[in-house]
Design a protein around this motif. Structure first.
Motif, PDB file in Angstrom:
ATOM      1  N   LEU A  23     -31.466 -12.854 -13.282  1.00 26.68           N
ATOM      2  CA  LEU A  23     -31.450 -11.997 -14.469  1.00 26.68           C
ATOM      3  C   LEU A  23     -32.747 -12.121 -15.251  1.00 26.68           C
ATOM      4  CD1 LEU A  23     -29.692 -10.071 -16.088  1.00 26.68           C
ATOM      5  CD2 LEU A  23     -28.684 -12.037 -17.205  1.00 26.68           C
ATOM      6  N   ARG A  24     -33.244 -13.329 -15.370  1.00 25.03           N
ATOM      7  CA  ARG A  24     -34.513 -13.587 -16.061  1.00 25.03           C
ATOM      8  C   ARG A  24     -35.669 -12.896 -15.320  1.00 25.03           C
ATOM      9  NH1 ARG A  24     -35.405 -14.997 -21.055  1.00 25.03           N
ATOM     10  NH2 ARG A  24     -34.295 -16.939 -21.121  1.00 25.03           N
ATOM     11  N   LEU A 106     -27.228  -7.921  -9.444  1.00 21.79           N
ATOM     12  CA  LEU A 106     -28.304  -8.879  -9.253  1.00 21.79           C
ATOM     13  C   LEU A 106     -28.489  -9.258  -7.787  1.00 21.79           C
ATOM     14  CD1 LEU A 106     -27.705 -11.261 -12.272  1.00 21.79           C
ATOM     15  CD2 LEU A 106     -29.433  -9.475 -12.047  1.00 21.79           C
ATOM     16  N   GLY A 107     -27.493  -8.982  -6.969  1.00 24.76           N
ATOM     17  CA  GLY A 107     -27.609  -9.271  -5.554  1.00 24.76           C
ATOM     18  C   GLY A 107     -27.642 -10.755  -5.220  1.00 24.76           C
ATOM     19  N   VAL A 108     -27.017 -11.574  -6.048  1.00 18.52           N
ATOM     20  CA  VAL A 108     -26.953 -13.015  -5.772  1.00 18.52           C
ATOM     21  C   VAL A 108     -25.505 -13.470  -5.739  1.00 18.52           C
ATOM     22  CG1 VAL A 108     -29.153 -13.529  -6.860  1.00 18.52           C
ATOM     23  CG2 VAL A 108     -27.091 -13.649  -8.210  1.00 18.52           C
ATOM     24  N   GLY A 109     -25.288 -14.510  -4.986  1.00 20.87           N
ATOM     25  CA  GLY A 109     -23.982 -15.191  -5.029  1.00 20.87           C
ATOM     26  C   GLY A 109     -22.825 -14.320  -4.642  1.00 20.87           C
ATOM     27  N   GLU A 110     -22.601 -14.191  -3.360  1.00 18.84           N
ATOM     28  CA  GLU A 110     -21.458 -13.430  -2.852  1.00 18.84           C
ATOM     29  C   GLU A 110     -20.168 -13.877  -3.542  1.00 18.84           C
ATOM     30  OE1 GLU A 110     -19.958 -10.484  -0.492  1.00 18.84           O
ATOM     31  OE2 GLU A 110     -22.076 -11.002  -0.510  1.00 18.84           O
ATOM     32  N   GLY A 111     -20.065 -15.169  -3.842  1.00 21.49           N
ATOM     33  CA  GLY A 111     -18.836 -15.690  -4.438  1.00 21.49           C
ATOM     34  C   GLY A 111     -18.888 -15.811  -5.946  1.00 21.49           C
ATOM     35  N   LEU A 112     -19.937 -15.297  -6.576  1.00 18.66           N
ATOM     36  CA  LEU A 112     -20.085 -15.436  -8.016  1.00 18.66           C
ATOM     37  C   LEU A 112     -18.939 -14.771  -8.736  1.00 18.66           C
ATOM     38  CD1 LEU A 112     -21.886 -16.384 -10.350  1.00 18.66           C
ATOM     39  CD2 LEU A 112     -23.003 -14.171 -10.261  1.00 18.66           C
ATOM     40  N   GLY A 113     -18.210 -15.550  -9.486  1.00 19.06           N
ATOM     41  CA  GLY A 113     -17.107 -15.018 -10.262  1.00 19.06           C
ATOM     42  C   GLY A 113     -15.857 -14.720  -9.455  1.00 19.06           C
ATOM     43  N   LYS A 114     -15.883 -14.913  -8.153  1.00 21.51           N
ATOM     44  CA  LYS A 114     -14.716 -14.627  -7.322  1.00 21.51           C
ATOM     45  C   LYS A 114     -13.613 -15.640  -7.650  1.00 21.51           C
ATOM     46  CE  LYS A 114     -16.772 -11.558  -4.627  1.00 21.51           C
ATOM     47  NZ  LYS A 114     -16.627 -10.172  -4.743  1.00 21.51           N
ATOM     48  N   GLY A 115     -12.418 -15.174  -7.583  1.00 22.96           N
ATOM     49  CA  GLY A 115     -11.274 -16.046  -7.821  1.00 22.96           C
ATOM     50  C   GLY A 115     -11.005 -16.270  -9.287  1.00 22.96           C
ATOM     51  N   LEU A 116     -11.684 -15.557 -10.159  1.00 23.62           N
ATOM     52  CA  LEU A 116     -11.461 -15.748 -11.580  1.00 23.62           C
ATOM     53  C   LEU A 116     -10.638 -14.640 -12.194  1.00 23.62           C
ATOM     54  CD1 LEU A 116     -15.065 -16.851 -12.562  1.00 23.62           C
ATOM     55  CD2 LEU A 116     -13.090 -18.301 -12.177  1.00 23.62           C
ATOM     56  N   SER A 117     -10.363 -13.594 -11.447  1.00 24.67           N
ATOM     57  CA  SER A 117      -9.619 -12.456 -11.997  1.00 24.67           C
ATOM     58  C   SER A 117      -8.184 -12.826 -12.224  1.00 24.67           C
ATOM     59  CB  SER A 117      -9.668 -11.261 -11.071  1.00 24.67           C
ATOM     60  OG  SER A 117     -10.912 -11.077 -10.510  1.00 24.67           O
TER      61      SER A 117
END
Length: 117
Positions: A23-24, A106-117
């Motif tokens: 993001l930066r 951002l195209g990073v971290g396939e698992g970013l935020g997954k499992g939090l819904s």
């Protein structure tokens, strides 16, 4: 002319550092504001210019106060790096409407935020 502030919604520090660095890089001149939890703030705060450690608001009054705070900060871009239903709903509650991006932008971290819904 400098770009306006960018808000990142991120409540899990697991893959947050990679996302905040991306993001930066995407908005190098912008002030980066991070809305996160008190638990994740110590790990992620060095990567942001300003940290709002209150996490997801509980109750309608706190939710509306957060929407007002975002509006008053003149946020230009919001990156929902969390992807939970409450953060997705926030896009309809902030006025004026900043540009909204989901975690895939951002195209990073396939698992970013997954499992939090």
């Amino acid at each position: 002319m400098a770009e306006g502030p960018v808000l990142a919604l991120l409540f899990d520090a697991a893959d947050g550092e990679t996302a905040l660095r991306a993001l930066r890089a995407r908005h190098p001149g912008a002030r980066l504001v991070l809305l996160t939890t008190a638990q994740a703030a110590p790990r992620l705060s060095p990567l942001a210019d300003e940290v709002w450690p209150e996490g997801l608001p509980r109750g309608p009054a706190r939710f509306l106060a957060l929407m007002r705070r975002i509006a008053w900060a003149h946020i230009v871009h919001i990156y929902d790096l969390d992807g939970r239903a409450p953060t997705r709903f926030m896009r309809f509650c902030v006025w004026p409407k900043p540009q909204w991006h989901d975690r895939d932008a951002l195209g990073v971290g396939e698992g970013l935020g997954k499992g939090l819904s």
